[in-house]
Design a protein around this motif. Structure first.
Motif, PDB file in Angstrom:
ATOM      1  N   SER A  11       9.667 -10.152  -4.382  1.00  0.00           N
ATOM      2  CA  SER A  11      11.001  -9.613  -4.662  1.00  0.00           C
ATOM      3  C   SER A  11      11.593  -9.065  -3.386  1.00  0.00           C
ATOM      4  N   ASN A  12      12.913  -9.092  -3.305  1.00  0.00           N
ATOM      5  CA  ASN A  12      13.581  -8.835  -2.036  1.00  0.00           C
ATOM      6  C   ASN A  12      14.378  -7.542  -2.041  1.00  0.00           C
ATOM      7  N   GLY A  13      14.164  -6.691  -3.022  1.00  0.00           N
ATOM      8  CA  GLY A  13      14.995  -5.483  -3.115  1.00  0.00           C
ATOM      9  C   GLY A  13      14.488  -4.364  -2.231  1.00  0.00           C
ATOM     10  N   LEU A  14      15.413  -3.686  -1.528  1.00  0.00           N
ATOM     11  CA  LEU A  14      15.057  -2.529  -0.727  1.00  0.00           C
ATOM     12  C   LEU A  14      15.089  -1.251  -1.552  1.00  0.00           C
ATOM     13  N   LYS A  15      15.627  -1.334  -2.781  1.00  0.00           N
ATOM     14  CA  LYS A  15      15.710  -0.150  -3.639  1.00  0.00           C
ATOM     15  C   LYS A  15      15.066  -0.402  -4.992  1.00  0.00           C
ATOM     16  N   ASP A  16      14.011  -1.203  -5.008  1.00  0.00           N
ATOM     17  CA  ASP A  16      13.274  -1.437  -6.249  1.00  0.00           C
ATOM     18  C   ASP A  16      12.357  -0.246  -6.495  1.00  0.00           C
ATOM     19  N   THR A  17      12.946   0.834  -6.954  1.00  0.00           N
ATOM     20  CA  THR A  17      12.227   2.103  -7.078  1.00  0.00           C
ATOM     21  C   THR A  17      11.580   2.236  -8.443  1.00  0.00           C
ATOM     22  N   GLY A  53      11.726  13.078  -0.970  1.00  0.00           N
ATOM     23  CA  GLY A  53      12.769  13.003  -1.984  1.00  0.00           C
ATOM     24  C   GLY A  53      12.881  11.656  -2.650  1.00  0.00           C
ATOM     25  N   PRO A  54      12.991  10.528  -1.891  1.00  0.00           N
ATOM     26  CA  PRO A  54      13.120   9.222  -2.531  1.00  0.00           C
ATOM     27  C   PRO A  54      11.870   8.852  -3.327  1.00  0.00           C
ATOM     28  N   ALA A  55      12.097   8.168  -4.434  1.00  0.00           N
ATOM     29  CA  ALA A  55      10.984   7.716  -5.263  1.00  0.00           C
ATOM     30  C   ALA A  55      10.278   6.545  -4.596  1.00  0.00           C
ATOM     31  N   PRO A  56       9.033   6.272  -4.992  1.00  0.00           N
ATOM     32  CA  PRO A  56       8.317   5.128  -4.413  1.00  0.00           C
ATOM     33  C   PRO A  56       9.010   3.802  -4.722  1.00  0.00           C
ATOM     34  N   VAL A  57       8.879   2.855  -3.798  1.00  0.00           N
ATOM     35  CA  VAL A  57       9.434   1.517  -3.930  1.00  0.00           C
ATOM     36  C   VAL A  57       8.274   0.550  -4.162  1.00  0.00           C
ATOM     37  N   LEU A  58       8.468  -0.389  -5.117  1.00  0.00           N
ATOM     38  CA  LEU A  58       7.430  -1.363  -5.434  1.00  0.00           C
ATOM     39  C   LEU A  58       7.983  -2.768  -5.246  1.00  0.00           C
ATOM     40  N   THR A  59       7.271  -3.579  -4.481  1.00  0.00           N
ATOM     41  CA  THR A  59       7.614  -4.984  -4.271  1.00  0.00           C
ATOM     42  C   THR A  59       6.637  -5.841  -5.060  1.00  0.00           C
ATOM     43  N   LEU A  60       7.191  -6.816  -5.823  1.00  0.00           N
ATOM     44  CA  LEU A  60       6.380  -7.736  -6.602  1.00  0.00           C
ATOM     45  C   LEU A  60       6.101  -8.975  -5.766  1.00  0.00           C
ATOM     46  N   ASP A  61       4.838  -9.388  -5.713  1.00  0.00           N
ATOM     47  CA  ASP A  61       4.421 -10.406  -4.747  1.00  0.00           C
ATOM     48  C   ASP A  61       3.488 -11.411  -5.398  1.00  0.00           C
ATOM     49  N   TRP A  62       3.684 -12.681  -5.015  1.00  0.00           N
ATOM     50  CA  TRP A  62       2.747 -13.749  -5.420  1.00  0.00           C
ATOM     51  C   TRP A  62       2.237 -14.452  -4.178  1.00  0.00           C
ATOM     52  N   ARG A  83      -2.733  -1.747   0.931  1.00  0.00           N
ATOM     53  CA  ARG A  83      -2.545  -0.301   0.791  1.00  0.00           C
ATOM     54  C   ARG A  83      -1.063   0.022   0.951  1.00  0.00           C
ATOM     55  N   PRO A  84      -0.575   1.080   0.315  1.00  0.00           N
ATOM     56  CA  PRO A  84       0.843   1.432   0.460  1.00  0.00           C
ATOM     57  C   PRO A  84       1.119   1.996   1.848  1.00  0.00           C
ATOM     58  N   GLY A  85       2.353   1.885   2.280  1.00  0.00           N
ATOM     59  CA  GLY A  85       2.760   2.414   3.573  1.00  0.00           C
ATOM     60  C   GLY A  85       3.939   3.357   3.426  1.00  0.00           C
ATOM     61  N   LEU A  86       4.239   4.064   4.493  1.00  0.00           N
ATOM     62  CA  LEU A  86       5.364   4.981   4.517  1.00  0.00           C
ATOM     63  C   LEU A  86       6.567   4.297   5.155  1.00  0.00           C
ATOM     64  N   ASP A  87       7.670   4.273   4.465  1.00  0.00           N
ATOM     65  CA  ASP A  87       8.920   3.775   5.001  1.00  0.00           C
ATOM     66  C   ASP A  87       9.891   4.931   5.157  1.00  0.00           C
ATOM     67  N   THR A  88      10.953   4.707   5.900  1.00  0.00           N
ATOM     68  CA  THR A  88      11.933   5.751   6.190  1.00  0.00           C
ATOM     69  C   THR A  88      13.319   5.242   5.864  1.00  0.00           C
ATOM     70  N   THR A  89      14.102   6.075   5.210  1.00  0.00           N
ATOM     71  CA  THR A  89      15.481   5.712   4.913  1.00  0.00           C
ATOM     72  C   THR A  89      16.293   5.668   6.195  1.00  0.00           C
ATOM     73  N   SER A 100      16.843   9.914   7.388  1.00  0.00           N
ATOM     74  CA  SER A 100      15.489   9.548   7.806  1.00  0.00           C
ATOM     75  C   SER A 100      14.440  10.209   6.924  1.00  0.00           C
ATOM     76  N   LEU A 101      14.534   9.939   5.614  1.00  0.00           N
ATOM     77  CA  LEU A 101      13.588  10.500   4.654  1.00  0.00           C
ATOM     78  C   LEU A 101      12.462   9.504   4.408  1.00  0.00           C
ATOM     79  N   GLN A 102      11.247  10.006   4.270  1.00  0.00           N
ATOM     80  CA  GLN A 102      10.099   9.146   4.057  1.00  0.00           C
ATOM     81  C   GLN A 102       9.809   8.963   2.575  1.00  0.00           C
ATOM     82  N   TYR A 103       9.286   7.772   2.237  1.00  0.00           N
ATOM     83  CA  TYR A 103       8.913   7.470   0.857  1.00  0.00           C
ATOM     84  C   TYR A 103       7.790   6.443   0.876  1.00  0.00           C
ATOM     85  N   TRP A 104       7.073   6.342  -0.238  1.00  0.00           N
ATOM     86  CA  TRP A 104       5.990   5.372  -0.355  1.00  0.00           C
ATOM     87  C   TRP A 104       6.547   3.994  -0.695  1.00  0.00           C
ATOM     88  N   HIS A 105       5.961   2.954  -0.054  1.00  0.00           N
ATOM     89  CA  HIS A 105       6.317   1.563  -0.344  1.00  0.00           C
ATOM     90  C   HIS A 105       5.030   0.816  -0.645  1.00  0.00           C
TER      91      HIS A 105
END
Length: 919
Positions: free
Chosen positions: A119-125, A136-145, A226-232, A237-242
């Motif tokens: 999936s290609n969404g940057l805001k798939d929270t 503050g931002p909720a975690p983002v989840l990418t669906l992958d095959w 493993r999940p990583g930290l991304d930044t808005t 420049s807020l950090q969230y889990w991806h």
């Protein structure tokens, strides 16, 4: 039937080799060493570059070690004709078309490639409560095959996702690290909001662990491990889990229906060991054509994906980083290599000259008896070939065995040059003096021989070339435009050659001056030794002097470079840390508990606190600037600055009387902007006035920018009503053999909410010593200096051993006249050392002259390493690197002479003196 006698096997060659075994073995050994050094230098350089390139690649994200292709589908991308046709078969077929396109430019490994769809969404929270939130931002989840999921995963619990059925939730599987970090469990129902569209229900049906976490299967999507930290994006420049989760191939239609769209990707890594330093320029050219040229256009026109495929790679950045460092380091290394090559050539020519002198009487006799030049040339060439071929083959084979490398061409050519030079030099030099038959006479002595016109032309040519090279280096540096200029790289070598030729012309003068007072003294030892020191032709004396002078000039200059690298790294680390260790907080003062814990840390002898106010504004004459203000203990900080010789000052300058403006020390630009008059300050320390009492070019706490030093006690003496809560130190400077691990543990226990960085000088110094290209090339440069020193030693030994038979005969004859052993030692020393002593003195002086001539053009910043505080270009003369090579060579020569005298003294006179011997 008359018997026949078999022809003798090369009677002349075998006879000559048997009669002069020592000379033959010596020539073979010299060629062996020279061929080994000549072949080993390019091999070692290639290996060092390859090793440095591998280390640079290993120290970066594996995703940057290849090429990635991406194709977007859905609202955000260029769709295929029918999005529903996107399938695993389509992705596999596209991979088959991309692979030959990439292999034309890069040595990619098809077995290690991977591909997939996500999936290609940057805001798939994830909108579920209870998930971990950082800023503050909720975690983002990418669906992958990705294909072959079962072959690369082991299920910790549950199973891999199945294809969707009906309107139920979409099944996903997450890694054990993702489940642990986000607090997910088997059977949990999650809600995904893809880019503000309606929520999508997800069911966690499996938790897996990768069978091979380092496999390239996971390189394209490391978030599946493993999940990583991304930044808005800025300004927040807020950090969230991806995180990423695996889905089945049947989820393709659902991914395509998401508003965020989907993206296919193909990852093609470069084959292990395929990238070499030698191939980097060609690969850079091909990569540019692939990513931005015809290759990119061809990828955009793949028939099965109408929107085309975009190619990207981080390899160009990594390769450019490598070439930038290599371009900065290679010129300095080339200087050392050119010096070693010059010294080696001089030693080989010297060996040829000594061999010619040894055969002079024999060849003169053969010419007098009717021997032709052709016949003599064939015999001499046959003798020389036996020695040089054996030595060259063994030396080259030894270099190839000790330094295995895929590229042998340059090494073989270098060894072939050594073999050809020696093989031709020995016969040509021997025959040059016997082109015509001459009557034997007393040879002309060095002290009375006059230079020929041809020699004068050669001397002037070398002198002009040395002046031109020195002038060019002063103007352009050793590598104008990033290349390597042979004239510039050989500048120290030309300086040594010019000095050697000048010394040959001046050498008779000190001999004559020394012989006059010695001749009036009682005893013949000193006079006889000086007279024999002046015997011989200028050519025979020039080659040893040339070899020793070249070697000493190169060795002294190279040793100064190596010493400058070491001291430059020390200065760079000292400027960055300011003490043996530093603890700094950028945003807030350090708590007292931390300071107390640091004082008790193992190895800490003293702790110096520094108050810091960053980015203080300064507006003078409409020009606005910022500077950093540091409150220090003047006495303690002056000791630190003095120990590292960075910004030394008199602590009395910062002494505050209790009234009037606070005395400060400022950087040059800041002092010029403030001027001599007091200036008002209003900062976190309070409201007060300052007056500049001194200027500092640098200080250990600052790597760049403007700064100001003030007494911390003076800040504490300000009126209480105006002092804010900033008097606790923001920086601690520690002295002692600090234990970095224990220090970090103490800081972690007591820092609380304060973010503090720990810098340890010894650790930073070790990082510089082990940085990829510097760690590879600095020892190689040291090896070139060592090779030059070894060749100079061989020149001295050849020079001493050549005259050994004549000295042995002389001492034996003088012993029959009552010469004592002590007088024999003195005679040999007086005869042998003037030339070596002159070479050592002049070589050391030439090395000293090379520092101001070429030192400012040597850029040590690249060799020191990337610290942000690297020293400026240039060398400084230091006593040990300057005097060490010459003294070592002189002591070694004295030891060899004394050993020779001891050996001669133990021989019986009858074994040395023979009837008819004219030595």
């Amino acid at each position: 039937m008359r018997g026949t006698t078999p022809p003798a096997l090369a009677p002349w060659t075998l006879t000559r080799l048997r009669s002069a075994r020592g000379a033959a073995l010596g020539l073979a050994l010299l060629v062996l060493v020279s061929a080994f050094l000549a072949a080993a230098l390019p091999l070692a350089l290639d290996r060092a570059g390859d090793r440095a390139l591998r280390q640079i690649l290993a120290g970066t994200d594996p995703a940057g070690h290849g090429v990635e292709a991406r194709a977007e589908f859905g609202d955000k991308g260029l769709p295929v004709a029918d999005p529903s046709t996107v399938s695993p078969a389509l992705l596999a077929a596209a991979r088959g078309e991309l692979l030959p396109l990439l292999r034309r430019s890069l040595p990619v490994d098809p077995a290690e490639s991977s591909y997939g769809l996500h999936s290609n969404g940057l805001k798939d929270t994830l909108t579920d409560p209870g998930l971990p939130v950082i800023d503050g931002p909720a975690p983002v989840l990418t669906l992958d095959w990705q294909p072959d999921q079962a072959q690369h995963t082991a299920m910790v619990s549950g199973r891999l996702p199945a294809d969707p059925r009906g309107q139920g939730p979409l099944e996903i599987a997450v890694s054990a690290d993702t489940a642990r970090t986000l607090g997910l469990h088997l059977g949990q129902l999650l809600h995904l909001r893809p880019d503000q569209a309606g929520p999508v229900q997800l069911s966690v049906v499996g938790i897996y662990r990768p069978l091979g976490p380092g496999d390239t299967y996971w390189t394209g999507e490391p978030g599946l491990l493993r999940p990583g930290l991304d930044t808005t994006p800025s300004p927040y420049s807020l950090q969230y889990w991806h995180a990423e989760a695996l889905v089945s191939a049947g989820a393709f239609p659902l991914l395509n229906s998401l508003r965020s769209g989907m993206e296919a990707y193909w990852w093609f890594p470069v084959a292990d060991g395929a990238l070499t330093a030698h191939a980097v320029p060609a690969i850079q050219t091909r990569l540019a054509g692939l990513l931005t040229g015809p290759g990119a256009a061809e990828a955009q026109n793949l028939p099965m994906i109408s929107g085309g495929v975009a190619l990207s790679s981080s390899l160009p950045v990594l390769l450019t980083r490598f070439t930038d460092q290599d371009d900065a380091l290679t010129p300095v290394l080339t200087v050392g290599a050119a010096g070693t090559v010059g010294v080696g050539a001089a030693v080989l020519l010297m060996a040829a000259g000594l061999a010619a002198d040894r055969r002079s009487r024999e060849l003169a006799l053969l010419r007098a008896r009717g021997g032709s030049m052709g016949a003599l040339a064939r015999r001499l060439l046959a003798e020389t070939l036996v020695c040089t071929t054996t030595g060259a083959v063994l030396g080259t084979a030894l270099a190839l065995a000790l330094l295995p490398n895929g590229r042998h061409g340059t090494a073989l050519l270098a060894a072939l040059a050594v073999w050809g030079l020696t093989t031709l030099a020995v016969p040509l030099r021997s025959l040059a003096a016997h082109r015509g038959v001459t009557a034997a006479g007393r040879p002309e002595e060095l002290v009375s021989q006059r230079p020929s016109r041809r020699r004068t032309v050669v001397d002037l040519t070398v002198l002009v070339a040395a002046v031109a090279a020195a002038t060019a280096v002063r103007r352009q540096g050793f590598a104008p435009g990033g290349g390597v200029d042979p004239l510039l790289s050989g500048a120290p070598l030309l300086l040594g050659a010019a000095g050697a030729l000048l010394l040959i012309r001046l050498y008779p003068w000190p001999l004559r001056l020394a012989a006059r007072p010695v001749a009036r003294r009682r005893g013949a030892v000193g006079f006889l030794g000086l007279v024999r020191a002046g015997r011989g032709s200028a050519v025979a004396s020039a080659l040893p002097l040339l070899a020793v002078l070249l070697a000493l000039t190169v060795a002294v200059f190279g040793t100064e470079v190596l010493s400058g690298i070491g001291s430059g790294r020390d200065r760079a680390v000292a400027a960055q840390v300011g003490a043996d260790a530093q603890i700094v907080s950028e945003r807030s003062p350090l708590p007292p508990a931390l300071v107390a814990a640091v004082r008790r840390s193992p190895g800490v002898r003293s702790v110096l606190g520094v108050q810091h106010s960053a980015d203080e504004p300064l507006t003078v004459h409409g020009n606005r600037d910022v500077f950093d203000l540091y409150g220090v203990d003047p006495a303690g900080y002056a000791r630190l600055s003095g120990a590292d010789r960075i910004g030394r000052f008199d602590p009395a300058l910062l002494r505050y009387s209790g009234s009037g403006p606070l005395p400060v020390l400022a950087s040059p630009a800041l002092a010029a902007a403030i001027g001599p008059e007091p200036m008002a300050m209003d900062d976190q320390f309070g409201t007060y006035r300052i007056k500049v009492v001194g200027v500092l070019d640098s200080t250990p706490l600052v790597s760049s920018g403007e700064f100001m030093l003030v007494s911390g006690a003076a800040l504490a003496a300000l009126p209480p009503s105006s002092v804010h809560n900033a008097l606790d130190p923001a920086t601690l400077l520690l002295q002692g053999p600090v234990d970095g691990k224990a220090l970090r543990a103490a800081v972690a226990r007591t820092a609380g909410d304060v973010s503090a960085d720990v810098l340890v000088r010894s650790e930073l110094r070790a990082q510089l010593d082990h940085s990829p290209l510097q760690a590879a090339l600095v020892p190689l440069y040291a090896a070139t200096v060592l090779a030059a020193a070894l060749l100079s030693l061989m020149a001295v030994l050849l020079s001493l051993l050549q005259a050994a038979p004549a000295r042995s005969s002389l001492l034996a004859g003088l012993r029959t006249m009552g010469l004592t052993p002590g007088q024999g030692y003195r005679l040999i020393l007086v005869e042998s050392l003037p030339q070596i002593l002159a070479a050592v003195v002049v070589g050391t002086l030439l090395g000293l002259a090379a520092i101001p001539l070429f030192g400012p053009s040597v850029n040590l910043a690249a060799l020191v390493g990337d610290t942000g505080t690297a020293p400026a270009a240039g060398l400084r003369a230091e006593a040990l690197p300057l005097l060490g090579p010459g003294l070592a060579l002189l002591l070694l020569a004295v030891a060899v002479v004394l050993l020779e005298a001891a050996v001669i003294g133990r021989r019986q006179i009858s074994t040395v003196l023979r009837a008819g011997d004219q030595r």
